[in-house]
Enzyme design. Structure first.
Site, PDB file in Angstrom:
ATOM      1  N   HIS A 198       0.816  -1.221   0.000  1.00  0.00           N
ATOM      2  CA  HIS A 198       0.000   0.000   0.000  1.00  0.00           C
ATOM      3  C   HIS A 198       0.847   1.268   0.000  1.00  0.00           C
ATOM      4  O   HIS A 198       0.352   2.345  -0.333  1.00  0.00           O
ATOM      5  CB  HIS A 198      -1.009  -0.002   1.157  1.00  0.00           C
ATOM      6  CG  HIS A 198      -0.425   0.197   2.517  1.00  0.00           C
ATOM      7  ND1 HIS A 198      -0.138  -0.847   3.363  1.00  0.00           N
ATOM      8  CD2 HIS A 198      -0.083   1.325   3.195  1.00  0.00           C
ATOM      9  CE1 HIS A 198       0.348  -0.372   4.499  1.00  0.00           C
ATOM     10  NE2 HIS A 198       0.398   0.936   4.431  1.00  0.00           N
TER      11      HIS A 198
ATOM     12  N   ASP B  72      -0.002  -7.737   0.831  1.00  0.00           N
ATOM     13  CA  ASP B  72       0.386  -6.345   1.103  1.00  0.00           C
ATOM     14  C   ASP B  72       1.905  -6.233   1.178  1.00  0.00           C
ATOM     15  O   ASP B  72       2.467  -5.634   2.099  1.00  0.00           O
ATOM     16  CB  ASP B  72      -0.264  -5.809   2.374  1.00  0.00           C
ATOM     17  CG  ASP B  72      -0.195  -4.276   2.467  1.00  0.00           C
ATOM     18  OD1 ASP B  72       0.272  -3.640   1.500  1.00  0.00           O
ATOM     19  OD2 ASP B  72      -0.608  -3.722   3.503  1.00  0.00           O
TER      20      ASP B  72
ATOM     21  N   SER C 165       5.026   2.354   7.686  1.00  0.00           N
ATOM     22  CA  SER C 165       4.650   1.182   6.896  1.00  0.00           C
ATOM     23  C   SER C 165       5.865   0.695   6.123  1.00  0.00           C
ATOM     24  O   SER C 165       6.516   1.471   5.414  1.00  0.00           O
ATOM     25  CB  SER C 165       3.534   1.540   5.906  1.00  0.00           C
ATOM     26  OG  SER C 165       2.286   1.580   6.522  1.00  0.00           O
TER      27      SER C 165
END
Length: 231
Positions: free
Chosen positions: A56, A88, A174
């Site tokens: 993402h 992901d 992230s």
């Protein structure tokens, strides 16, 4: 990252214990015109000239806009060579990047299922939103669970091994590695708890390996598809 919070004031410069990993953790920035946003995130080197991050982070990114910055300020261009919206996980090929690889390992498993038992102590190295320098946070890996939930585009449900840990997981983190004593990566940060920002979630190391192993020598650009539904 979704549901992030400002970087904690307790964050400090990378400790000497993890100084060897410092050059292997990089800041990612890109432009995703399809959702009209600039992307910031963290990644880490796991094979020569290959960086792994959360899918993402780079979803919808323009290939020529992917910029990789190392802890000492060196800048490189990269391209996505693996993109898995179910796991992901994404991999970038970064030519000429000299950083040494970190070893991905399976996440620690509890010997006994005792509530409140810490499975492992680790360090989270990354670039919180707006941070100019690499920072580290001590974390306790507290949970290892099989979690079922939607994939990146909410097209279908997937089951993954997730690690729950105690630390502020800011928006830029992230893709940040959770590094165990000894230097192995047990997991990769992908989200924070929306109602409890002091808690974060990481993909267990074994969830990364199918994607990272297959792309360890990849050089051909693949599509980053479209921005994720929360982007």
């Amino acid at each position: 990252m979704r549901g992030g919070t400002p970087a904690a004031e307790s964050e400090v410069a990378v400790s000497s214990e993890h100084a060897g990993a410092e050059q292997s953790v990089v800041r990612l920035s890109a432009i995703a015109p399809s959702c009209n946003k600039e992307i910031e995130g963290t990644g880490f080197v796991y094979a020569p000239q290959r960086v792994v991050t959360a899918a993402h982070v780079v979803a919808g990114a323009v290939p020529v806009s992917l910029v990789i910055t190392t802890a000492d300020g060196e800048v490189y261009e990269g391209r996505v060579v693996a993109f898995d919206p179910d796991a992901d996980v994404a991999v970038l090929y970064v030519p000429k990047l000299p950083a040494p690889p970190l070893r991905i390992t399976a996440a620690p498993k509890p010997l006994l299922r005792i509530p409140g038992l810490s499975l492992a102590d680790a360090r989270m190295l990354g670039y919180p939103e707006g941070a100019e320098h690499l920072v580290t946070q001590p974390v306790e890996i507290e949970q290892r669970i099989e979690a079922k939930g939607p994939n990146l585009y909410k097209e279908r449900d997937v089951t993954r091994v997730i690690l729950g840990f105690s630390a502020d997981a800011d928006a830029g983190l992230s893709g940040a590695p959770l590094i165990l004593e000894g230097g192995a990566v047990a997991g990769m940060v992908f989200a924070s708890a929306k109602e409890h920002p002091e808690e974060g979630f990481a993909l267990a190391g074994e969830e990364l390996l199918p994607v990272t192993d297959s792309a360890a020598k990849a050089t051909k650009h693949v599509s980053t598809q479209r921005c994720d539904v929360d982007g």
